[in-house]
Design an enzyme around this catalytic site. Structure first.
Site, short mmCIF file in Angstrom:
data_model
loop_
_atom_site.label_atom_id
_atom_site.label_comp_id
_atom_site.label_asym_id
_atom_site.label_seq_id
_atom_site.Cartn_x
_atom_site.Cartn_y
_atom_site.Cartn_z
N LYS A 290 42.05 38.45 41.30
CA LYS A 290 42.75 37.19 41.56
C LYS A 290 43.86 37.34 42.62
O LYS A 290 44.16 38.44 43.05
CB LYS A 290 43.32 36.65 40.25
CG LYS A 290 42.26 36.51 39.14
CD LYS A 290 41.34 35.32 39.35
CE LYS A 290 40.01 35.43 38.66
NZ LYS A 290 39.89 34.98 37.30
C1 LIG Z 1 39.08 34.72 36.02
C2 LIG Z 1 39.00 33.38 35.40
C3 LIG Z 1 39.38 33.15 34.07
C4 LIG Z 1 39.71 34.26 33.13
O1 LIG Z 1 40.79 35.03 33.49
P1 LIG Z 1 41.16 36.30 32.61
O2 LIG Z 1 42.55 36.62 33.04
O3 LIG Z 1 40.19 37.38 32.95
O4 LIG Z 1 41.10 35.90 31.20
C5 LIG Z 1 39.40 31.86 33.59
N1 LIG Z 1 39.02 30.83 34.37
C6 LIG Z 1 38.62 31.00 35.64
C7 LIG Z 1 38.23 29.81 36.45
C8 LIG Z 1 38.57 32.29 36.19
O5 LIG Z 1 38.11 32.47 37.44
#
Ligand SMILES: *Cc1c(COP(=O)(O)O)cnc(C)c1O
Length: 378
Positions: free
Chosen positions: A182
Site C-alpha cells: 500500500k
Molecule cells: C489491502 C486491502 C484491504 C485489506 O487490508 P489489510 O491491511 O491487509 O487488512 C482491504 N480492502 C482493500 C480494498 C484492500 O486493497
C-alpha cells in the site's frame, strides 16, 4: 532479461533507524509510538481521531461492530474489492448485499446502492478503488436520507481527496491499510479514522481484548495493574515497531505521493491514444491517491493473453479485482441472482494493473509500456 516486479515497498535508512530506535526504547508493543502515529495520521487525513490496528481488515470489522452492526442487519458494499471488505460483514453476523459499480471507474454506484436499501440495511461500505474517491456527495445523501451508516474502505486512498476533502474524513469512519503493497506500509498494519469520539473509543477498547481505556499502559511505571473487561474484544492493536516504521513513512509521504503522481503521468503520456488500451479515468473534482495504475483492454481473453505475454518478458501484472460476485463462497452464499452485476463483471474482466511503485525506474516504466503495446497489438 529485465524483471519488473508488480510492486516494491519504498523503505530507506529512515525507516530502518526508526524501527531500531523503537526496539531499543524497550517498548515494542502498543505504546507511545502508536499514539504518536495515530495523532499524525489523523492530522494527515483531517480526521479528529485515529486508532492504530494490525490491519485494515481489523479496522473494517471493528467499525461495523462499533456501530452495532450484527445479525439481522444488511450491509451494502461493492463486489469490486479485496475479499476482506465483504468478509468482515459476515464476521459480524450481518448479511452481505452487493451493489453494482460505475462502468467508468469501477466505484460503487450510489443509484444502485439506493435501490438495494431495505428496512434491514444498517451500513454501506464504499471502496475508493485504486485510489479514486467514490461519489461521496451522492452516497452521503442516500445514507443520510435512509439513516444508515457510511464507511470508507480507504485501503487504496491515503492522500486522495474528494472536492477538497480528504478520504478518511468523508464518512462515519474509514479504515486504511499499511500492508506491504500500500501507499504507506508498516509491513502489516491498519488505521481507523473518524470524527466521532465515542466510536473511536469503542474501537480502541475492542481492539485490545475489550479492556477498559488505556489498559495498554498497565506495564508502564505510572500505569495501573488493574483493568476492567468491558466487552469480548479482539487482539487487533498496532505495535510500536509498526508505528515507528509508519511514522518514518509518513515523514516521506508527500515525496512518495509526488513520485507516484509523476509515474502516473508518465504512463499516461506514453500510453495515451494507443489502440486497444483504455487509460484510468480521473474525475476533475478529485485528487487520485495513485495507488494502482489499472488499464482496460478489449476483453477478458485479450487481458489474459497480454498478462501472460508480459510475464514472458519478466513483467508482473495483477488484477484488482476478480469481483466477489464471481467468487465461489459468495456465489454459494447469495445465489446467482444477487451475484448478477453486469458492470462489475464487465469492468473487471478487461482490467489489468501494471507495475507501479514509487521507486520504479523510468526505464522500467518505458519497458513495461513498450511490451504492453506490443502484446496488445500482437
Ligand atoms: C489491502 C486491502 C484491504 C485489506 O487490508 P489489510 O491491511 O491487509 O487488512 C482491504 N480492502 C482493500 C480494498 C484492500 O486493497
Amino acid at each position: 532479461m529485465r524483471e519488473v516486479p508488480f510492486c516494491k515497498a519504498s523503505l530507506t535508512e529512515a525507516e530502518e533507524k526508526a524501527v531500531v530506535e523503537a526496539m531499543r526504547s524497550g517498548w515494542i508493543t502498543k505504546g507511545p509510538k502508536t499514539v504518536e502515529f495515530e495523532k499524525k495520521f489523523a492530522a494527515k487525513v483531517n480526521a479528529a481521531y485515529a486508532v492504530g490496528l494490525n490491519s485494515c481488515t481489523a479496522g473494517l470489522h471493528l467499525i461495523l461492530e462499533g456501530l452495532g452492526v450484527g445479525p439481522g442487519d444488511e450491509v451494502i458494499t461493492t463486489p469490486v474489492t479485496f475479499a476482506s471488505t465483504a468478509n468482515v460483514i459476515i464476521h459480524t453476523g450481518a448479511k452481505v448485499v452487493f451493489a453494482d459499480v460505475d462502468p467508468v471507474n469501477g466505484n460503487i454506484d450510489p443509484n444502485d446502492v439506493y435501490k438495494r436499501i431495505t428496512n434491514d440495511t444498517k451500513a454501506v461500505i464504499c471502496v475508493h478503488l485504486h485510489g479514486h474517491p467514490c461519489e461521496m456527495d451522492r452516497l452521503r445523501d442516500v445514507c443520510e436520507e435512509r439513516g444508515i451508516f457510511l464507511i470508507e474502505d480507504a485501503a487504496h486512498a491515503p492522500g486522495a481527496d474528494y472536492k477538497g476533502e480528504k478520504c478518511g474524513s468523508l464518512a462515519d469512519a474509514a479504515s486504511f491499510s499499511f500492508y506491504a503493497t500500500k501507499n504507506i506500509t508498516t509491513g502489516e498494519g491498519g488505521m481507523v479514522t473518524t470524527h466521532q469520539a465515542d466510536l473511536a473509543e469503542r474501537i480502541r477498547v475492542l481492539s485490545l481484548h475489550g479492556l477498559s481505556k488505556d489498559a495498554w499502559k498497565r506495564y508502564s511505571p505510572g500505569g495501573s495493574a488493574f483493568y476492567s473487561v468491558v466487552a469480548a474484544g479482539y487482539k487487533y492493536n498496532m505495535n510500536d515497531l509498526q508505528a515507528a516504521m509508519g511514522l518514518a513513512q509518513l515523514e516521506r509521504f508527500d515525496e512518495l505521493q509526488q513520485r507516484r503522481s509523476m509515474l502516473w503521468q508518465q504512463y499516461g503520456y506514453v500510453l495515451q491514444g494507443v489502440e486497444g488500451i483504455v487509460l484510468p479515468h480521473v474525475s476533475q473534482d478529485v485528487t487520485h491517491a495513485c495507488h494502482i495504475y489499472a488499464v482496460r483492454l478489449k476483453d477478458e481473453g485479450c487481458r489474459d493473453r497480454v498478462m501472460s505475454a508480459l510475464r514472458e518478458k519478466g513483467i508482473y501484472t495483477q488484477v484488482h479485482f476478480v469481483p466477489l460476485n464471481k467468487q465461489p463462497f459468495y456465489r454459494a452464499l447469495l445465489g446467482a441472482e444477487a451475484c448478477r452485476l453486469k458492470n462489475a463483471v464487465d469492468f473487471t474482466s478487461s482490467i489489468l494493473s501494471l507495475p507501479f511503485y514509487p521507486d520504479m525506474l523510468e526505464e522500467d516504466l518505458l519497458y513495461v509500456a513498450d511490451e504492453l503495446k506490443k502484446a496488445v497489438a500482437g
